[in-house]
Design a protein around this motif. Structure first.
Motif, PDB file in Angstrom:
ATOM      1  N   TYR A   1      -5.180  -3.946   1.587  1.00  0.00           N
ATOM      2  CA  TYR A   1      -4.506  -4.415   2.785  1.00  0.00           C
ATOM      3  C   TYR A   1      -3.192  -5.078   2.409  1.00  0.00           C
ATOM      4  O   TYR A   1      -2.923  -5.360   1.242  1.00  0.00           O
ATOM      5  CB  TYR A   1      -5.398  -5.400   3.545  1.00  0.00           C
ATOM      6  CG  TYR A   1      -6.747  -4.820   3.887  1.00  0.00           C
ATOM      7  CD1 TYR A   1      -6.934  -4.111   5.066  1.00  0.00           C
ATOM      8  CD2 TYR A   1      -7.813  -4.940   2.992  1.00  0.00           C
ATOM      9  CE1 TYR A   1      -8.167  -3.554   5.373  1.00  0.00           C
ATOM     10  CE2 TYR A   1      -9.042  -4.388   3.296  1.00  0.00           C
ATOM     11  CZ  TYR A   1      -9.213  -3.684   4.482  1.00  0.00           C
ATOM     12  OH  TYR A   1     -10.429  -3.128   4.759  1.00  0.00           O
ATOM     13  N   LYS A   2      -2.382  -5.332   3.430  1.00  0.00           N
ATOM     14  CA  LYS A   2      -1.108  -6.027   3.230  1.00  0.00           C
ATOM     15  C   LYS A   2      -1.399  -7.509   3.032  1.00  0.00           C
ATOM     16  O   LYS A   2      -1.637  -8.233   3.993  1.00  0.00           O
ATOM     17  CB  LYS A   2      -0.202  -5.801   4.440  1.00  0.00           C
ATOM     18  CG  LYS A   2       1.178  -6.448   4.308  1.00  0.00           C
ATOM     19  CD  LYS A   2       2.014  -6.122   5.542  1.00  0.00           C
ATOM     20  CE  LYS A   2       3.378  -6.782   5.455  1.00  0.00           C
ATOM     21  NZ  LYS A   2       4.200  -6.474   6.657  1.00  0.00           N
ATOM     22  N   GLN A   3      -1.405  -7.918   1.773  1.00  0.00           N
ATOM     23  CA  GLN A   3      -1.725  -9.300   1.455  1.00  0.00           C
ATOM     24  C   GLN A   3      -0.645  -9.878   0.536  1.00  0.00           C
ATOM     25  O   GLN A   3      -0.251  -9.259  -0.440  1.00  0.00           O
ATOM     26  CB  GLN A   3      -3.088  -9.392   0.764  1.00  0.00           C
ATOM     27  CG  GLN A   3      -4.238  -8.902   1.632  1.00  0.00           C
ATOM     28  CD  GLN A   3      -5.550  -8.887   0.876  1.00  0.00           C
ATOM     29  OE1 GLN A   3      -5.607  -9.311  -0.271  1.00  0.00           O
ATOM     30  NE2 GLN A   3      -6.595  -8.404   1.520  1.00  0.00           N
ATOM     31  N   VAL A   4      -0.205 -11.072   0.852  1.00  0.00           N
ATOM     32  CA  VAL A   4       0.872 -11.698   0.088  1.00  0.00           C
ATOM     33  C   VAL A   4       0.472 -11.893  -1.367  1.00  0.00           C
ATOM     34  O   VAL A   4       1.272 -11.714  -2.285  1.00  0.00           O
ATOM     35  CB  VAL A   4       1.262 -13.050   0.722  1.00  0.00           C
ATOM     36  CG1 VAL A   4       2.285 -13.773  -0.141  1.00  0.00           C
ATOM     37  CG2 VAL A   4       1.795 -12.834   2.130  1.00  0.00           C
ATOM     38  N   ASN A   5      -0.789 -12.243  -1.613  1.00  0.00           N
ATOM     39  CA  ASN A   5      -1.231 -12.564  -2.969  1.00  0.00           C
ATOM     40  C   ASN A   5      -1.874 -11.380  -3.689  1.00  0.00           C
ATOM     41  O   ASN A   5      -2.481 -11.553  -4.735  1.00  0.00           O
ATOM     42  CB  ASN A   5      -2.227 -13.732  -2.920  1.00  0.00           C
ATOM     43  CG  ASN A   5      -1.580 -15.010  -2.408  1.00  0.00           C
ATOM     44  OD1 ASN A   5      -0.425 -15.291  -2.726  1.00  0.00           O
ATOM     45  ND2 ASN A   5      -2.316 -15.767  -1.619  1.00  0.00           N
ATOM     46  N   ASN A   6      -1.744 -10.212  -3.128  1.00  0.00           N
ATOM     47  CA  ASN A   6      -2.332  -9.028  -3.741  1.00  0.00           C
ATOM     48  C   ASN A   6      -1.209  -8.100  -4.190  1.00  0.00           C
ATOM     49  O   ASN A   6      -0.262  -7.857  -3.451  1.00  0.00           O
ATOM     50  CB  ASN A   6      -3.238  -8.309  -2.734  1.00  0.00           C
ATOM     51  CG  ASN A   6      -4.067  -7.230  -3.389  1.00  0.00           C
ATOM     52  OD1 ASN A   6      -4.195  -7.188  -4.610  1.00  0.00           O
ATOM     53  ND2 ASN A   6      -4.630  -6.359  -2.574  1.00  0.00           N
ATOM     54  N   SER A   7      -1.291  -7.570  -5.391  1.00  0.00           N
ATOM     55  CA  SER A   7      -0.246  -6.681  -5.896  1.00  0.00           C
ATOM     56  C   SER A   7      -0.888  -5.463  -6.520  1.00  0.00           C
ATOM     57  O   SER A   7      -2.077  -5.441  -6.827  1.00  0.00           O
ATOM     58  CB  SER A   7       0.636  -7.405  -6.932  1.00  0.00           C
ATOM     59  OG  SER A   7      -0.132  -7.753  -8.069  1.00  0.00           O
ATOM     60  N   CYS A   8      -0.071  -4.425  -6.701  1.00  0.00           N
ATOM     61  CA  CYS A   8      -0.575  -3.197  -7.305  1.00  0.00           C
ATOM     62  C   CYS A   8       0.556  -2.456  -8.002  1.00  0.00           C
ATOM     63  O   CYS A   8       1.726  -2.627  -7.690  1.00  0.00           O
ATOM     64  CB  CYS A   8      -1.229  -2.294  -6.258  1.00  0.00           C
ATOM     65  SG  CYS A   8      -0.084  -1.564  -5.071  1.00  0.00           S
ATOM     66  N   ILE A   9       0.185  -1.635  -8.979  1.00  0.00           N
ATOM     67  CA  ILE A   9       1.055  -0.611  -9.511  1.00  0.00           C
ATOM     68  C   ILE A   9       1.039   0.525  -8.504  1.00  0.00           C
ATOM     69  O   ILE A   9       0.006   0.829  -7.925  1.00  0.00           O
ATOM     70  CB  ILE A   9       0.532  -0.138 -10.880  1.00  0.00           C
ATOM     71  CG1 ILE A   9       0.670  -1.239 -11.920  1.00  0.00           C
ATOM     72  CG2 ILE A   9       1.255   1.130 -11.333  1.00  0.00           C
ATOM     73  CD1 ILE A   9       2.089  -1.569 -12.314  1.00  0.00           C
ATOM     74  N   PHE A  10       2.183   1.176  -8.276  1.00  0.00           N
ATOM     75  CA  PHE A  10       2.151   2.334  -7.393  1.00  0.00           C
ATOM     76  C   PHE A  10       2.812   3.531  -8.074  1.00  0.00           C
ATOM     77  O   PHE A  10       3.760   3.387  -8.837  1.00  0.00           O
ATOM     78  CB  PHE A  10       2.783   2.038  -6.022  1.00  0.00           C
ATOM     79  CG  PHE A  10       4.265   1.759  -6.051  1.00  0.00           C
ATOM     80  CD1 PHE A  10       5.185   2.727  -5.658  1.00  0.00           C
ATOM     81  CD2 PHE A  10       4.734   0.515  -6.430  1.00  0.00           C
ATOM     82  CE1 PHE A  10       6.543   2.469  -5.651  1.00  0.00           C
ATOM     83  CE2 PHE A  10       6.094   0.237  -6.438  1.00  0.00           C
ATOM     84  CZ  PHE A  10       7.006   1.218  -6.036  1.00  0.00           C
ATOM     85  N   VAL A  11       2.235   4.691  -7.815  1.00  0.00           N
ATOM     86  CA  VAL A  11       2.683   5.933  -8.433  1.00  0.00           C
ATOM     87  C   VAL A  11       3.336   6.791  -7.362  1.00  0.00           C
ATOM     88  O   VAL A  11       2.738   7.033  -6.310  1.00  0.00           O
ATOM     89  CB  VAL A  11       1.508   6.686  -9.083  1.00  0.00           C
ATOM     90  CG1 VAL A  11       1.994   7.977  -9.749  1.00  0.00           C
ATOM     91  CG2 VAL A  11       0.801   5.795 -10.100  1.00  0.00           C
ATOM     92  N   CYS A  12       4.570   7.234  -7.624  1.00  0.00           N
ATOM     93  CA  CYS A  12       5.262   8.144  -6.712  1.00  0.00           C
ATOM     94  C   CYS A  12       5.191   9.562  -7.269  1.00  0.00           C
ATOM     95  O   CYS A  12       5.277   9.764  -8.483  1.00  0.00           O
ATOM     96  CB  CYS A  12       6.727   7.742  -6.543  1.00  0.00           C
ATOM     97  SG  CYS A  12       6.986   6.111  -5.810  1.00  0.00           S
ATOM     98  N   GLU A  13       5.053  10.516  -6.366  1.00  0.00           N
ATOM     99  CA  GLU A  13       4.892  11.920  -6.764  1.00  0.00           C
ATOM    100  C   GLU A  13       5.890  12.800  -6.015  1.00  0.00           C
ATOM    101  O   GLU A  13       6.070  12.649  -4.800  1.00  0.00           O
ATOM    102  CB  GLU A  13       3.466  12.376  -6.456  1.00  0.00           C
ATOM    103  CG  GLU A  13       3.209  13.851  -6.686  1.00  0.00           C
ATOM    104  CD  GLU A  13       1.821  14.268  -6.262  1.00  0.00           C
ATOM    105  OE1 GLU A  13       1.446  15.428  -6.556  1.00  0.00           O
ATOM    106  OE2 GLU A  13       1.101  13.462  -5.626  1.00  0.00           O
ATOM    107  N   ARG A  14       6.523  13.716  -6.735  1.00  0.00           N
ATOM    108  CA  ARG A  14       7.345  14.747  -6.091  1.00  0.00           C
ATOM    109  C   ARG A  14       6.541  16.033  -6.042  1.00  0.00           C
ATOM    110  O   ARG A  14       6.073  16.517  -7.063  1.00  0.00           O
ATOM    111  CB  ARG A  14       8.632  14.977  -6.886  1.00  0.00           C
ATOM    112  CG  ARG A  14       9.661  13.879  -6.723  1.00  0.00           C
ATOM    113  CD  ARG A  14      10.896  14.179  -7.535  1.00  0.00           C
ATOM    114  NE  ARG A  14      11.897  13.128  -7.366  1.00  0.00           N
ATOM    115  CZ  ARG A  14      12.866  12.892  -8.233  1.00  0.00           C
ATOM    116  NH1 ARG A  14      12.962  13.636  -9.329  1.00  0.00           N
ATOM    117  NH2 ARG A  14      13.736  11.943  -8.033  1.00  0.00           N
ATOM    118  N   ARG A  15       6.403  16.582  -4.839  1.00  0.00           N
ATOM    119  CA  ARG A  15       5.617  17.821  -4.672  1.00  0.00           C
ATOM    120  C   ARG A  15       6.539  18.966  -4.258  1.00  0.00           C
ATOM    121  O   ARG A  15       7.576  18.772  -3.698  1.00  0.00           O
ATOM    122  CB  ARG A  15       4.515  17.629  -3.628  1.00  0.00           C
ATOM    123  CG  ARG A  15       3.486  16.584  -4.029  1.00  0.00           C
ATOM    124  CD  ARG A  15       2.268  16.598  -3.145  1.00  0.00           C
ATOM    125  NE  ARG A  15       2.608  16.460  -1.729  1.00  0.00           N
ATOM    126  CZ  ARG A  15       2.341  17.386  -0.780  1.00  0.00           C
ATOM    127  NH1 ARG A  15       1.735  18.502  -1.115  1.00  0.00           N
ATOM    128  NH2 ARG A  15       2.680  17.186   0.456  1.00  0.00           N
TER     129      ARG A  15
END
Length: 231
Positions: free
Chosen positions: A217-231
């Motif tokens: 969820y959209k949480q101020v104290n939560n972070s993540c690595i995110f992967v972008c993909e070109r298809r």
């Protein structure tokens, strides 16, 4: 210096880069997709264009040899040398995933991606950042892709990898990609693999918990690595 020119082959306009850094070098034919005899650069390039996996090729007019390769070999040192060899890259094949654009091409999965973050878990922001690269959040649509992303992010200090997928009310609650396509692969931890442990939201991969999927969820104290993909 890299030269660019146009050949009329099986495609109306097939752009080739001559990679001068690898001229007078070649790679052994055992690593090639195809090893053929031809005196013509146009025929060699046509053979590459007709092979969906071919990204570059070595051509030697003196030896009438054409070696097709799935890899670009733009910055590698070749193990063998020999007069007359020239290396060419099919520009149309790498336009979607140019190696100088900080994207990585994984040939077995035909996957063009980059890894970003960590960043606060706000999927609107994550999707906007991917679009700025001409990409989208990665679609994990197979076990093979799941395992590859686990390996590719294994050395990063983060608990979650954000990826594409939402619990779509319009699809009777099924998890779908951004274009509404029902996801063909799911990796929830619980026995009922059709739903997350609790609640609804966007998708994340919990790297510290067996790489099972979780709802984020959209949480101020939560972070993540995110992967972008070109298809």
């Amino acid at each position: 210096m890299i030269l660019i020119f146009v050949l009329k082959t099986v495609e109306p306009r097939a752009f080739l880069f001559e990679n001068n850094l690898l001229n007078e070098f070649r790679f052994d034919s055992k690593n090639a997709l195809l090893d053929i005899h031809t005196k013509s650069l146009a025929l060699c390039s046509s053979a590459c264009l007709l092979n969906d996996r071919c990204a570059s090729f070595f051509f030697n007019a003196n030896r009438t040899k054409c070696l097709l390769h799935a890899f670009l070999y733009l910055n590698l040192t070749a193990p063998e040398t020999g007069p007359g060899w020239r290396h060419y890259v099919i520009e149309d094949r790498i336009r979607r995933c140019p190696p100088w654009d900080d994207f990585i091409y994984h040939e077995p999965l035909h996957l063009c991606y980059n890894i970003n973050g960590p960043i606060r878990t706000d999927f609107d922001v994550l999707k906007l950042k991917c679009r700025s690269f001409g990409a989208e959040l990665i679609r994990v649509d197979s076990e093979e892709k799941q395992q590859y992303i686990v390996v590719a992010t294994s050395n990063l200090s983060t608990g979650h990898v954000c990826m594409q997928g939402t619990d779509n009310i319009d699809a009777n609650g099924a998890w779908t990609f951004d274009d509404g396509t029902v996801m063909p692969f799911l990796n929830w931890k619980q026995l009922n693999r059709n739903q997350p442990l609790s609640g609804k939201g966007n998708l994340g991969m919990d790297i510290n918990n067996g790489a099972y999927w979780v709802a984020l969820y959209k949480q101020v104290n939560n972070s993540c690595i995110f992967v972008c993909e070109r298809r």
